[in-house]
Motif scaffolding. Structure first.
Motif, mmCIF file in Angstrom:
data_model
loop_
_atom_site.group_PDB
_atom_site.id
_atom_site.type_symbol
_atom_site.label_atom_id
_atom_site.label_comp_id
_atom_site.label_asym_id
_atom_site.label_seq_id
_atom_site.Cartn_x
_atom_site.Cartn_y
_atom_site.Cartn_z
ATOM 1 N N ARG A 59 -8.190 -1.980 -2.749
ATOM 2 C CA ARG A 59 -7.278 -1.223 -3.623
ATOM 3 C C ARG A 59 -7.459 0.281 -3.422
ATOM 4 N NH1 ARG A 59 -4.138 -2.046 -7.874
ATOM 5 N NH2 ARG A 59 -4.903 -4.132 -8.359
ATOM 6 N N GLY A 60 -8.696 0.738 -3.422
ATOM 7 C CA GLY A 60 -8.962 2.164 -3.260
ATOM 8 C C GLY A 60 -8.639 2.675 -1.876
ATOM 9 N N TYR A 98 0.834 -1.202 0.000
ATOM 10 C CA TYR A 98 0.000 0.000 0.000
ATOM 11 C C TYR A 98 0.869 1.252 0.000
ATOM 12 C CZ TYR A 98 0.929 -0.102 5.066
ATOM 13 O OH TYR A 98 1.528 -0.125 6.297
ATOM 14 N N THR A 99 0.248 2.408 -0.254
ATOM 15 C CA THR A 99 1.027 3.644 -0.341
ATOM 16 C C THR A 99 0.602 4.721 0.655
ATOM 17 O OG1 THR A 99 -0.412 4.560 -2.060
ATOM 18 C CG2 THR A 99 1.503 3.284 -2.805
ATOM 19 N N VAL A 100 -0.466 4.516 1.414
ATOM 20 C CA VAL A 100 -0.940 5.535 2.350
ATOM 21 C C VAL A 100 -0.232 5.423 3.699
ATOM 22 C CG1 VAL A 100 -3.224 5.650 1.286
ATOM 23 C CG2 VAL A 100 -2.835 4.079 3.179
ATOM 24 N N TRP A 154 -6.546 1.596 0.433
ATOM 25 C CA TRP A 154 -5.114 1.595 0.761
ATOM 26 C C TRP A 154 -4.273 2.258 -0.335
ATOM 27 C CZ3 TRP A 154 -3.276 0.233 5.457
ATOM 28 C CH2 TRP A 154 -4.149 -0.439 6.303
ATOM 29 N N ASN A 155 -4.921 2.786 -1.363
ATOM 30 C CA ASN A 155 -4.224 3.423 -2.485
ATOM 31 C C ASN A 155 -3.137 2.498 -3.028
ATOM 32 O OD1 ASN A 155 -3.881 5.487 -4.349
ATOM 33 N ND2 ASN A 155 -2.225 6.409 -3.169
ATOM 34 N N HIS A 191 -7.013 4.342 10.856
ATOM 35 C CA HIS A 191 -7.118 3.963 9.443
ATOM 36 C C HIS A 191 -7.499 2.488 9.311
ATOM 37 C CE1 HIS A 191 -5.452 3.044 5.355
ATOM 38 N NE2 HIS A 191 -6.142 4.140 5.099
ATOM 39 N N GLU A 226 -1.147 0.769 -5.708
ATOM 40 C CA GLU A 226 -0.782 1.104 -7.087
ATOM 41 C C GLU A 226 -0.117 -0.055 -7.810
ATOM 42 O OE1 GLU A 226 1.691 4.501 -6.400
ATOM 43 O OE2 GLU A 226 -0.030 5.824 -6.026
ATOM 44 N N THR A 229 -0.615 4.904 7.617
ATOM 45 C CA THR A 229 -1.632 4.152 8.346
ATOM 46 C C THR A 229 -1.417 4.230 9.843
ATOM 47 O OG1 THR A 229 -2.898 2.090 8.336
ATOM 48 C CG2 THR A 229 -0.489 1.886 8.359
ATOM 49 N N TYR A 279 -10.882 0.805 7.759
ATOM 50 C CA TYR A 279 -10.823 -0.211 6.700
ATOM 51 C C TYR A 279 -11.708 -1.405 7.050
ATOM 52 C CZ TYR A 279 -9.191 -4.143 3.906
ATOM 53 O OH TYR A 279 -9.133 -5.255 3.095
#
Length: 120
Positions: free
Chosen positions: A106-107, A19-21, A109-110, A27, A112, A23, A31
């Protein structure tokens, strides 16, 4: 895998990805509750989230272990904060849309990169 209880319906989906966010406990709570709501799965308690103290284990494995109980079983999440890696397991006795679970994850946790999934 042999089905030892064919008379009991179970659907299980493992989702793993980087993931990219940023946390933290809030968070991860959002989720678990958000995924349950998105999949129309009913919770009956608040998520439980653990973050072992520094020094209790390998630094590479630092992160969170979390679980939310569902009327029809539960959702677990394991989050590594260093490598930003997520491993989530949706385990239910009620059917759910696996594609929707992956899309939501996917959305949220952003993510990619590639997502690995396994149904069993």
């Amino acid at each position: 895998m042999e089905n030892l209880a064919p008379d009991i319906f179970r659907q299980r989906l493992l989702i793993e990805a980087h993931y990219t966010v940023e946390t933290g406990e809030a968070h991860i709570r959002d989720y678990l509750l958000g995924l349950a709501e998105y999949l129309d799965l009913r919770t009956y308690g608040e998520p439980v989230i653990f973050a072992p103290d520094t020094g209790m284990g390998k630094e590479d494995n630092a992160g969170y272990d979390a679980f939310v109980p569902l009327i029809d079983s539960g959702i677990s999440a394991y989050v590594w904060t260093g490598p930003k890696f997520l491993s989530a397991l949706v385990y239910t006795c009620k059917g759910f849309d696996e594609t929707a679970a992956v899309s939501f994850t996917r959305g949220f946790w952003n993510i990619e990169t590639e997502i690995a999934t396994h149904s069993f």
